[in-house]
Motif scaffolding. Structure first.
Motif, PDB file in Angstrom:
ATOM      1  N   LEU A   1      17.520  28.065 -66.662  1.00 34.98           N
ATOM      2  CA  LEU A   1      17.017  29.008 -65.662  1.00 34.98           C
ATOM      3  C   LEU A   1      16.004  29.968 -66.283  1.00 34.98           C
ATOM      4  N   ARG A   2      16.284  30.418 -67.495  1.00 37.30           N
ATOM      5  CA  ARG A   2      15.371  31.373 -68.129  1.00 37.30           C
ATOM      6  C   ARG A   2      14.041  30.722 -68.505  1.00 37.30           C
ATOM      7  N   ILE A   3      14.039  29.438 -68.796  1.00 41.41           N
ATOM      8  CA  ILE A   3      12.761  28.754 -68.993  1.00 41.41           C
ATOM      9  C   ILE A   3      11.946  28.849 -67.708  1.00 41.41           C
ATOM     10  N   ALA A   4      12.606  28.604 -66.578  1.00 40.29           N
ATOM     11  CA  ALA A   4      11.916  28.700 -65.289  1.00 40.29           C
ATOM     12  C   ALA A   4      11.396  30.111 -65.047  1.00 40.29           C
ATOM     13  N   LEU A   5      12.176  31.107 -65.423  1.00 41.31           N
ATOM     14  CA  LEU A   5      11.744  32.492 -65.246  1.00 41.31           C
ATOM     15  C   LEU A   5      10.542  32.826 -66.121  1.00 41.31           C
ATOM     16  N   VAL A   6      10.518  32.269 -67.327  1.00 39.26           N
ATOM     17  CA  VAL A   6       9.429  32.560 -68.265  1.00 39.26           C
ATOM     18  C   VAL A   6       8.089  32.017 -67.749  1.00 39.26           C
ATOM     19  N   THR A   7       8.125  31.021 -66.848  1.00 37.93           N
ATOM     20  CA  THR A   7       6.868  30.511 -66.296  1.00 37.93           C
ATOM     21  C   THR A   7       6.108  31.596 -65.538  1.00 37.93           C
TER      22      THR A   7
ATOM     23  N   LEU B   1      15.715  26.388 -59.387  1.00 36.92           N
ATOM     24  CA  LEU B   1      16.859  26.224 -60.279  1.00 36.92           C
ATOM     25  C   LEU B   1      18.017  27.125 -59.878  1.00 36.92           C
ATOM     26  N   ALA B   2      17.684  28.317 -59.352  1.00 31.07           N
ATOM     27  CA  ALA B   2      18.751  29.205 -58.876  1.00 31.07           C
ATOM     28  C   ALA B   2      19.493  28.570 -57.714  1.00 31.07           C
ATOM     29  N   SER B   3      18.788  27.824 -56.861  1.00 30.58           N
ATOM     30  CA  SER B   3      19.443  27.180 -55.726  1.00 30.58           C
ATOM     31  C   SER B   3      20.366  26.055 -56.184  1.00 30.58           C
ATOM     32  N   LEU B   4      20.044  25.414 -57.309  1.00 26.57           N
ATOM     33  CA  LEU B   4      20.912  24.365 -57.842  1.00 26.57           C
ATOM     34  C   LEU B   4      22.171  24.946 -58.471  1.00 26.57           C
ATOM     35  N   GLY B   5      22.026  26.076 -59.169  1.00 26.14           N
ATOM     36  CA  GLY B   5      23.168  26.738 -59.779  1.00 26.14           C
ATOM     37  C   GLY B   5      23.726  25.979 -60.973  1.00 26.14           C
ATOM     38  N   PRO B   6      24.804  26.490 -61.583  1.00 26.82           N
ATOM     39  CA  PRO B   6      25.382  25.850 -62.772  1.00 26.82           C
ATOM     40  C   PRO B   6      25.870  24.432 -62.530  1.00 26.82           C
ATOM     41  N   SER B   7      26.083  24.049 -61.263  1.00 22.49           N
ATOM     42  CA  SER B   7      26.565  22.693 -60.992  1.00 22.49           C
ATOM     43  C   SER B   7      25.528  21.639 -61.356  1.00 22.49           C
ATOM     44  N   MET B   8      24.287  22.056 -61.636  1.00 24.05           N
ATOM     45  CA  MET B   8      23.282  21.072 -62.049  1.00 24.05           C
ATOM     46  C   MET B   8      23.549  20.573 -63.469  1.00 24.05           C
ATOM     47  N   ILE B   9      24.393  21.265 -64.212  1.00 24.34           N
ATOM     48  CA  ILE B   9      24.743  20.860 -65.575  1.00 24.34           C
ATOM     49  C   ILE B   9      25.947  19.931 -65.508  1.00 24.34           C
TER      50      ILE B   9
ATOM     51  N   ALA C   1      31.154  26.204 -78.049  1.00 20.63           N
ATOM     52  CA  ALA C   1      31.787  24.908 -78.314  1.00 20.63           C
ATOM     53  C   ALA C   1      33.297  25.020 -78.110  1.00 20.63           C
ATOM     54  N   GLY C   2      33.854  24.079 -77.377  1.00 17.12           N
ATOM     55  CA  GLY C   2      35.287  24.107 -77.108  1.00 17.12           C
ATOM     56  C   GLY C   2      35.670  24.941 -75.906  1.00 17.12           C
ATOM     57  N   HIS C   3      34.695  25.571 -75.275  1.00 15.31           N
ATOM     58  CA  HIS C   3      34.942  26.395 -74.085  1.00 15.31           C
ATOM     59  C   HIS C   3      34.034  25.893 -72.965  1.00 15.31           C
ATOM     60  N   PRO C   4      34.469  24.861 -72.245  1.00 13.20           N
ATOM     61  CA  PRO C   4      33.587  24.166 -71.294  1.00 13.20           C
ATOM     62  C   PRO C   4      32.920  25.068 -70.269  1.00 13.20           C
ATOM     63  N   SER C   5      33.655  25.959 -69.655  1.00 11.03           N
ATOM     64  CA  SER C   5      33.072  26.797 -68.614  1.00 11.03           C
ATOM     65  C   SER C   5      31.972  27.685 -69.172  1.00 11.03           C
ATOM     66  N   ALA C   6      32.237  28.304 -70.322  1.00  7.60           N
ATOM     67  CA  ALA C   6      31.234  29.168 -70.940  1.00  7.60           C
ATOM     68  C   ALA C   6      30.023  28.362 -71.382  1.00  7.60           C
ATOM     69  N   ALA C   7      30.250  27.150 -71.887  1.00  8.71           N
ATOM     70  CA  ALA C   7      29.144  26.316 -72.350  1.00  8.71           C
ATOM     71  C   ALA C   7      28.245  25.899 -71.191  1.00  8.71           C
ATOM     72  N   VAL C   8      28.844  25.511 -70.079  1.00 10.49           N
ATOM     73  CA  VAL C   8      28.059  25.104 -68.911  1.00 10.49           C
ATOM     74  C   VAL C   8      27.229  26.278 -68.395  1.00 10.49           C
ATOM     75  N   ASN C   9      27.831  27.455 -68.317  1.00 10.23           N
ATOM     76  CA  ASN C   9      27.103  28.625 -67.826  1.00 10.23           C
ATOM     77  C   ASN C   9      25.953  28.994 -68.753  1.00 10.23           C
ATOM     78  N   ALA C  10      26.183  28.923 -70.073  1.00 11.63           N
ATOM     79  CA  ALA C  10      25.127  29.254 -71.026  1.00 11.63           C
ATOM     80  C   ALA C  10      24.017  28.202 -70.995  1.00 11.63           C
ATOM     81  N   ASP C  11      24.397  26.939 -70.848  1.00 18.01           N
ATOM     82  CA  ASP C  11      23.415  25.858 -70.747  1.00 18.01           C
ATOM     83  C   ASP C  11      22.534  26.075 -69.514  1.00 18.01           C
ATOM     84  N   TYR C  12      23.165  26.362 -68.385  1.00 20.68           N
ATOM     85  CA  TYR C  12      22.403  26.618 -67.153  1.00 20.68           C
ATOM     86  C   TYR C  12      21.485  27.827 -67.317  1.00 20.68           C
ATOM     87  N   LEU C  13      21.998  28.879 -67.938  1.00 20.29           N
ATOM     88  CA  LEU C  13      21.198  30.089 -68.109  1.00 20.29           C
ATOM     89  C   LEU C  13      19.966  29.810 -68.957  1.00 20.29           C
ATOM     90  N   PHE C  14      20.097  28.973 -69.972  1.00 23.67           N
ATOM     91  CA  PHE C  14      18.951  28.610 -70.818  1.00 23.67           C
ATOM     92  C   PHE C  14      17.864  27.943 -69.978  1.00 23.67           C
TER      93      PHE C  14
END
Length: 225
Positions: free
Chosen positions: A143-149, A158-166, A128-141
């Motif tokens: 992406l990892r759901i997709a990996l768990v499938t 999702l990897a092709s979309l990258g963090p810009s999808m957030i 919270a309060g750190h936009p870049s870190a928050a976006v990367n962590a949101d994307y990673l969450f």
């Protein structure tokens, strides 16, 4: 129950997909993997064999195992969404993909996969309060759901979309904003459904989260109008 070999395969695959271990880099040694993951050498050797069969790594005699560059499976290489309508279209697209991915993740999740999701969730909560870190962590969450499938096509997409999808206005990432707490709670609900292997609950939680993301975006547009 998922075998320890498959759990190790899932963990190493996730690290490769996420770019933690990059193409051309060497995997940790057999001894390091045994120590890090608390498994036997037999488990490690079988996991390495499965990764090699999947085309993720190659083994060089006397040097170890190295990650291979993985070609795109679809050639899908979207430009980042730049207009309001493109962002709305992206959220609609993500709804179609991620709702089903969450259901599959709930049905197939492993302890290693859950640990990865929890780690990404905690990283987001602390950003919270750190936009870049928050976006990367949101994307990673997500992406990892997709990996768990266990289905590489979800992860590749999702990897092709990258963090810009957030797409998240920086103002919503302030720790004093209730919106940030709501987004954290939405992620918590997704994680909880996957943890208890509730496929329909996981689908519903992702649908609610992305629907709310769409509503938040429209609200921001209304406020600026």
């Amino acid at each position: 129950m998922t075998s320890r070999t498959q759990q190790l395969v899932d963990t190493l695959t996730a690290r490769i997909q996420e770019g933690v271990i990059r193409p051309g880099e060497r995997l940790p040694t057999e001894s390091d993997l045994v120590e890090t993951y608390g498994v036997s050498r037999t488990v490690v050797r079988e996991a390495i064999a499965r990764l090699k069969a999947a085309g993720l790594i190659e083994t060089q005699h006397g040097r170890g195992s190295f990650v291979l560059a993985r070609p795109s499976t679809t050639g899908f290489d979207p430009a980042p969404a730049s207009t309001r309508q493109e962002v709305l279209d992206l959220l609609d697209f993500r709804m179609g993909v991620e709702v089903e991915a969450a259901g599959l993740a709930a049905a197939r999740r492993t302890e290693a996969g859950l640990a990865g999701l929890r780690e990404a969730l905690e990283s987001f909560e602390s950003a919270a309060g750190h936009p870049s870190a928050a976006v990367n962590a949101d994307y990673l969450f997500h992406l990892r759901i997709a990996l768990v499938t266990g289905n590489r096509y979800f992860a590749d997409l999702l990897a092709s979309l990258g963090p810009s999808m957030i797409i998240m206005p920086r103002d919503r990432l302030r720790p004093d904003r209730p919106d940030f707490a709501r987004i954290v709670a939405e992620h918590d609900h997704i994680y909880a459904a996957i943890r208890r292997q509730d496929a329909e609950g996981a689908r519903a939680a992702v649908r609610v989260h992305l629907s709310n993301s769409r509503a938040r975006l429209l609200q921001d547009e209304d406020l600026r109008a």
